[in-house]
Design an enzyme around this catalytic site. Structure first.
Site, PDB file in Angstrom:
ATOM      1  N   SER A 182       9.215  20.642  -6.245  1.00 16.71           N
ATOM      2  CA  SER A 182      10.395  21.511  -6.176  1.00 16.71           C
ATOM      3  C   SER A 182      10.654  22.015  -4.766  1.00 16.71           C
ATOM      4  CB  SER A 182      10.200  22.708  -7.114  1.00 16.71           C
ATOM      5  OG  SER A 182       9.086  23.491  -6.699  1.00 16.71           O
TER       6      SER A 182
ATOM      7  N   HIS B  85       2.048  -5.892   6.199  1.00 16.46           N
ATOM      8  CA  HIS B  85       1.163  -4.745   6.428  1.00 16.46           C
ATOM      9  C   HIS B  85       1.018  -4.325   7.891  1.00 16.46           C
ATOM     10  CE1 HIS B  85      -1.728  -1.854   5.124  1.00 16.46           C
ATOM     11  NE2 HIS B  85      -2.791  -2.468   5.571  1.00 16.46           N
TER      12      HIS B  85
ATOM     13  N   ASP C  45       4.048  35.378   0.205  1.00 16.83           N
ATOM     14  CA  ASP C  45       5.441  35.318  -0.261  1.00 16.83           C
ATOM     15  C   ASP C  45       6.260  36.409   0.454  1.00 16.83           C
ATOM     16  OD1 ASP C  45       7.771  34.894  -1.674  1.00 16.83           O
ATOM     17  OD2 ASP C  45       7.105  36.067  -3.413  1.00 16.83           O
TER      18      ASP C  45
ATOM     19  N   GLU D  16       0.426  27.503  -9.348  1.00 10.76           N
ATOM     20  CA  GLU D  16      -0.088  26.383  -8.559  1.00 10.76           C
ATOM     21  C   GLU D  16      -1.009  26.886  -7.451  1.00 10.76           C
ATOM     22  OE1 GLU D  16       3.712  23.289  -9.065  1.00 10.76           O
ATOM     23  OE2 GLU D  16       3.650  24.743  -7.410  1.00 10.76           O
TER      24      GLU D  16
ATOM     25  N   ASN E 153       0.812  -1.216   0.000  1.00 12.39           N
ATOM     26  CA  ASN E 153       0.000   0.000   0.000  1.00 12.39           C
ATOM     27  C   ASN E 153       0.848   1.270   0.000  1.00 12.39           C
ATOM     28  OD1 ASN E 153       0.660  -0.704   2.813  1.00 12.39           O
ATOM     29  ND2 ASN E 153      -0.597   1.039   3.362  1.00 12.39           N
ATOM     30  N   HIS E 154       2.154   1.161   0.321  1.00 15.76           N
ATOM     31  CA  HIS E 154       3.029   2.331   0.272  1.00 15.76           C
ATOM     32  C   HIS E 154       3.723   2.487  -1.081  1.00 15.76           C
ATOM     33  CE1 HIS E 154       3.176   4.147   4.371  1.00 15.76           C
ATOM     34  NE2 HIS E 154       2.576   3.009   4.656  1.00 15.76           N
TER      35      HIS E 154
END
Length: 701
Positions: free
Chosen positions: A642, A454, A678, A649, A222-223
């Site tokens: 990033s 799990h 910002d 975004e 699941n990971h």
């Protein structure tokens, strides 16, 4: 002397029982907090999915941007993916001192890689991408369920979760030997997340997979899911280790994960799956579905479902009829299947041949749509072996939701001692399955027992369901040093399991004999301390909710409640399912009258946390409660990984939120908002600025 011996025996048994009780309580704390965190992750993703489903983009560009950000990331066709992850254009500098890989790989390459990682060296990005490219090519050729036989090797070794703990993998290879033609391995998923060396584990396993493709088998866990990786550290790890090419590596890994097989079958008798089963588990369906469609198992796509249902009805000879609103005779809806032209005369062979080619092409295109192969997914030439046969259309046809449910259950489910099958509300995904469900699956497919992972187990392994379900967990010291052992299991031709336990603990190796005598007690104390520290953080993070719950029991507003009411109030807020009355002595100072001054108790929690973080108490509470969610949200918005949120975004994300909250916000308003966050005016929002924005909002409130 006899009485003295009995007295010592009684004292010792009480002492051991108390140690065991402490260990079990500590275990419950760790496990409850872990599962609550997983549940938060699923809730958070469901929230974003809900926003997407109920958001109406103003343009196709906006729709594409939102879809790429929150649904599946960038989708690449085969050629585009290779061009994007072009490793051949990367040059390895002369100053590079790490291992070099050339393909096809040889055992010496694997040995060199192991030694390099032991020396904390890093594999160059060119070799990483090349290895991932070759691994993906190999995985695409594998079936959904791998088949292993003990006839070709002396035994098969099955390993459970490793979770980025490279020392455990080194210890397994040291004790059991490296993969070889006579040493087969099955690694049962969850290679990544939580630990700090997940990428190294992946690269080692993929290297051995390519060198010994018949002896090394990998199951998906699941990971192995890019949505889960956003929260539990793997995404962050890759970007920190490969700052320049990290995005390409993540994209390639995401594509590799979706091609990992779903299960392994040993001698047709032992089924190995990561999580578990449900009462609807169908191995025949699992063998036939397109596993690569589910890049994230948390995302159960429901779109196109109505179209697929129409197609299924048409296959079964049914016709969907739509009533004419004017009251005229109902008109059958048009079929999605292209209707071939009138059959030409066989006398004209050229015309007949052209008609056959046209008809076959139309059927192939229709089968593509039936299989839900979209233009954004890989375009592969359909051959006679891979295309859906026209004669198969009379067989069962599953919806995408049914296929998703099959994969979700085998990756996320857990066994329970009770009969039946119910939704796994603790984790938030999969189900709980009882011994009756296990028995039916074993009988239906003529299996002896199941092996799954799990779940962390204190001894590294555990049987349940009358020894028909075996849980194997290979990450030792998972919660804290000394919290649990790791284990792997070996199966020979008789399929009798033989276990090897271990603990990759460097601290234990440096102790003197005198220190070793008290080591179990010291470890329990250390693990216990760590567990209660995490629990106090959890309590502090819900201070406001706890005060409200306490006041509900404090009708006279005395500031005091009974310890019994304290336990019920805490559970009503945290929902961890812990034995609070048993844990109370470690969390609350005993009082003579059995009453608790809850305000002073909460003040003490705040003082303890403020000693670690010099921030005002109310703000610190909010950060402790929401930091994991805030960090996950930040990484979801940061589509290119990033470490920074661009203005675009943020702009698109805030349009999504404002639409959900019915807030009228102009583009200029959003631009003003993003510029105010910002703080350093570099044109991006980093995580500290993101958190600072929440801090300022909290203070203004």
């Amino acid at each position: 002397a006899f009485k003295a011996a009995v007295l010592i025996q009684q004292w010792y048994r009480r002492y051991v029982a108390r140690l065991e009780m402490r260990r079990r309580c500590t275990w419950r704390i760790f496990q409850s907090i872990e599962y609550a965190c997983e549940q938060d992750q699923i809730k958070l993703h469901n929230f974003f999915s809900y926003l997407i489903d109920h958001f109406t983009p103003s343009s196709s560009k906006e729709r594409d941007f939102i879809s790429r950000m929150f649904i599946s990331g960038e989708s690449f066709k085969e050629a585009e993916l290779e061009k994007y992850c072009d490793y051949e254009s990367m040059e390895v500098p002369d100053s590079y001192t790490g291992p070099h890989l050339s393909f096809p790989l040889l055992p010496d390459h694997a040995t060199a890689l192991l030694e390099a990682f032991k020396q904390k060296q890093q594999l160059h990005a060119r070799y990483v991408l090349n290895l991932l490219h070759e691994t993906r090519k190999h995985l695409k050729q594998l079936p959904n369920i791998s088949h292993v036989s003990t006839c070709y090797s002396e035994e098969v070794t099955v390993c459970g979760d490793l979770h980025g703990q490279l020392d455990d993998l080194f210890l397994i290879f040291y004790k059991n030997g490296l993969p070889s033609p006579s040493k087969s391995y099955v690694f049962n998923g969850d290679f990544v997340d939580r630990g700090k060396q997940s990428l190294e584990i992946l690269l080692i396993l993929f290297t051995f997979l390519l060198i010994y493709p018949k002896e090394v088998h990998l199951n998906r866990g699941n990971h192995e899911d890019h949505v889960v990786n956003l929260r539990y550290g793997f995404t962050k790890e890759v970007m920190q280790k490969y700052k320049v090419h990290g995005k390409k590596i993540l994209k390639m890994i995401q594509n590799v994960f979706c091609w990992l097989p779903l299960a392994t079958l040993i001698d047709q008798k032992v089924l190995i799956i990561h999580g578990g089963i449900s009462d609807t588990t169908d191995l025949d369906m699992l063998e036939k579905i397109h596993r690569n469609k589910f890049m994230s198992v948390l995302r159960g796509k429901k779109r196109k479902e109505s179209n697929r249902n129409v197609e299924i009805q048409e296959i079964n000879g049914e016709s969907k009829v739509e009533a004419d609103p004017a009251g005229n005779e109902a008109v059958p809806s048009l079929s999605l299947q292209s209707q071939p032209a009138q059959t030409p005369s066989k006398a004209n062979r050229l015309e007949f041949s052209k008609w056959v080619r046209q008809t076959v092409q139309e059927q192939i295109e229709w089968c593509r749509r039936l299989a839900d192969i979209s233009d954004s997914e890989e375009e592969e030439e359909l051959t006679c072996a891979s295309a859906v046969s026209l004669t198969d259309l009379d067989g069962p046809c599953w919806t995408r939701q049914e296929e998703w449910k099959q994969i979700l259950d085998i990756l996320w489910s857990d066994p329970m001692p009770q009969e039946g099958c119910r939704v796994n509300t603790v984790r938030g995904g999969g189900c709980y399955f009882g011994p009756d469900v296990t028995g039916k699956i074993l009988e239906k497919y003529n299996l002896q027992f199941l092996i799954r992972s799990h779940e962390c187990k204190q001894e590294g392994y555990e049987f349940c369901h009358n020894r028909k379900v075996l849980t194997i967990f290979s990450a030792s010291n998972y919660y804290e040093i000394g919290s649990n052992r790791g284990a792997y299991v070996k199966l020979g031709p008789d399929l009798v399991p033989h276990f090897v336990q271990y603990q990759a603990n460097k601290m234990a190796h440096t102790l003197t004999m005198t220190q070793r005598q008290g080591f179990p007690v010291a470890l329990i104390s250390r693990v216990e301390e760590s567990a209660f520290r995490a629990l106090r953080e959890k309590l502090f993070a819900h201070t406001s909710a706890l005060i409200s719950a306490f006041k509900a029991y404090d009708k006279d507003n005395t500031g005091r409640i009974t310890l019994s009411n304290w336990a019920m109030a805490v559970e009503s807020v945290l929902h961890l399912g812990l034995p609070w009355r048993m844990l109370r002595p470690q969390l609350v100072r005993s009082t003579a009258d059995g009453m608790l001054e809850y305000k002073s108790w909460l003040d003490d929690l705040a003082v303890e946390q403020r000693s670690q973080e010099h921030i005002q108490s109310s703000l610190l509470e909010v950060i402790y409660r929401n930091r994991s969610n805030l960090e996950t949200i930040f990484r979801i918005i940061d589509r290119d990984h990033s470490g920074l949120i661009s203005f675009e975004e943020f702009h698109q994300t805030w349009k999504l939120f404002s639409s959900h909250m019915n807030i009228e916000l102009t583009d200029d308003g959003i631009n003003d908002l993003v510029r105010s966050i910002d703080f350093n005016k570099d044109g991006n929002i980093d995580f500290n600025e993101f958190l600072e924005a929440f801090r300022l909002v909290k203070q203004s409130q």
